[in-house]
Motif scaffolding. Structure first.
Motif, short mmCIF file in Angstrom:
data_model
loop_
_atom_site.label_atom_id
_atom_site.label_comp_id
_atom_site.label_asym_id
_atom_site.label_seq_id
_atom_site.Cartn_x
_atom_site.Cartn_y
_atom_site.Cartn_z
N UNK A 1 0.85 -1.19 0.00
CA UNK A 1 0.00 0.00 0.00
C UNK A 1 0.89 1.25 0.00
N UNK A 2 0.65 2.20 -0.90
CA UNK A 2 1.43 3.45 -0.91
C UNK A 2 0.95 4.37 0.22
N UNK B 1 -2.79 6.33 -7.79
CA UNK B 1 -1.82 6.01 -6.74
C UNK B 1 -1.77 4.52 -6.44
N UNK B 2 -2.92 3.86 -6.52
CA UNK B 2 -2.97 2.44 -6.14
C UNK B 2 -2.88 1.51 -7.35
N UNK B 3 -2.71 2.07 -8.53
CA UNK B 3 -2.59 1.23 -9.72
C UNK B 3 -1.39 0.30 -9.62
N UNK B 4 -1.64 -1.01 -9.67
CA UNK B 4 -0.56 -1.98 -9.55
C UNK B 4 -0.05 -2.14 -8.13
N UNK B 5 -0.69 -1.48 -7.17
CA UNK B 5 -0.27 -1.56 -5.77
C UNK B 5 -1.47 -1.94 -4.90
N UNK C 1 -8.07 -0.86 1.46
CA UNK C 1 -8.83 -1.99 1.98
C UNK C 1 -7.97 -3.25 2.15
N UNK C 2 -6.79 -3.27 1.54
CA UNK C 2 -5.90 -4.43 1.61
C UNK C 2 -5.06 -4.45 2.88
N UNK C 3 -5.18 -3.43 3.72
CA UNK C 3 -4.41 -3.37 4.97
C UNK C 3 -4.73 -4.58 5.85
N UNK C 4 -3.70 -5.27 6.28
CA UNK C 4 -3.87 -6.46 7.13
C UNK C 4 -3.74 -6.14 8.62
#
Length: 370
Positions: free
Chosen positions: A304-305, A332-336, A340-343
């Motif tokens: 995550x950036x 910003x999140x393209x390819x990253x 919501x992906x924060x664990x």
């Protein structure tokens, strides 16, 4: 000063290589060269990088070391304490930095990101002794550390290690009396120990430089010819014992502005200091996450950036809208990883020098944009 650092031979403005200009994810070397040359022509000599600043040491080699006499510049770089282990011993970081920089010695070598935990680690690893040995061999000229801890930690370290020749601290007028950073007390302790000081983040990650800042109208009304950034640079430049004010410049016009501020340096007057206090009150009234974009959180396991998304969220807080921000979020999140992906692993919060509640912020960003 008890240090052997010849401060009068070092231009007071330092050039930080952490926020260099890029075009399509590729370093804009031509612009970096133009920036570095203008900085040197102004009398600047101090360049700052770090092992963990991706591409910074190589950029310094290509833009400066290969093109100018080595003795005409001072190079500072840093050893990341938390990364030293059996697979990557302390020698690995020094040798890698020397190779990247294209030099056989470092003028200012720092233990990176020292706080109470990192200080304990440095003791256990024998890093202070290692630095003393490097200095005795002439591989480094001066030993110090960059500091991200509580003022009492600074006092304990300098009491235990009087051999430290200089310190790097985060300071700006926003952080000066702010409880989380308490830059003023950290500065005072360094002075009490008679240590020359390098200041990082004088512009608070650029947030004290923006012409769109909520404080811009106040400062521009007082001096229409002065940039917003110049007020912050002057605030630090007037402090006794600060031998380098380090600016992470990312565009040629920023170099020109900073150089002009220091060309015929004028300390802030009493009336101007009152305006700074007014600016602080305005900033205190603006809701924001106090991120400096240092990017220490870049090694997020979910990719995550983080600092980009925090800055985006700050735009939302200030302007009370998501108009035009959703597109930025997608870019910003393209390819990253997305927010919501924060664990919730906590790695980012453990390493954050601002002690931010990043996990909670990612939830808020996700609610807005995912």
């Amino acid at each position: 000063m008890s240090s052997t650092i010849q401060m009068e031979k070092i231009g007071k403005l330092g050039f930080g290589y952490m926020r260099l200009p890029y075009i399509d994810d590729k370093l804009d070397l031509a612009q970096v060269i133009k920036m570095a040359d203008a900085f040197l022509e102004s009398g600047g000599t101090y360049f700052d990088a770090a092992y963990v600043y991706g591409g910074a040491e190589e950029a310094l080699r290509e833009s400066v070391v290969k093109r100018h006499p080595r003795e005409s510049i001072q190079i500072a770089t840093k050893l990341p304490v938390g990364m030293v282990n059996a697979q990557r011993p302390m020698n690995h970081f020094l040798e890698t930095s020397l190779e990247r920089l294209g030099t056989d010695y470092i003028d200012f070598y720092l233990l990176h990101g020292i706080n109470s935990g990192a200080s304990k680690q440095a003791e256990e690893l024998g890093l202070w002794e290692y630095f003393r040995d490097l200095k005795s061999q002439g591989i480094i000229r001066h030993m110090g550390f960059s500091f991200h801890g509580h003022p009492k930690d600074m006092d304990e370290i300098l009491t235990k290690h009087p051999e430290v020749e200089f310190v790097m601290i985060q300071a700006n007028y926003w952080d000066w009396n702010r409880a989380k950073v308490n830059a003023r007390r950290t500065y005072e302790i360094a002075r009490e120990h008679n240590k020359p000081i390098v200041v990082m983040e004088p512009l608070f990650g650029g947030k004290l430089a923006s012409p769109d800042s909520p404080i811009a109208d106040l400062l521009k009304k007082a001096d229409p010819a002065a940039s917003v950034a110049s007020w912050a640079m002057r605030f630090i430049g007037q402090l006794e014992g600060v031998f380098v004010n380090l600016s992470g410049m990312s565009a040629f016009d920023q170099v020109v502005d900073n150089v002009n501020t220091y060309k015929d340096f004028i300390p802030l007057s009493k009336d101007e200091m009152k305006l700074i206090k007014e600016a602080i009150k305005i900033l205190e009234g603006v809701p924001r996450i106090e991120c400096t974009s240092c990017d220490y959180c870049k090694d997020c396991p979910a990719n995550i950036p983080i600092h980009n998304l925090i800055n985006l969220y700050n735009d939302h807080l200030i302007h009370k809208t998501t108009t035009n921000l959703s597109g930025s979020y997608g870019w910003m999140t393209g390819g990253k990883g997305k927010a919501k992906d924060c664990t919730e692993c906590g790695h980012c919060e453990d390493i954050c020098p601002q002690d931010l509640e990043i996990i909670d912020t990612m939830k808020k960003v996700s609610k807005l944009f995912d």
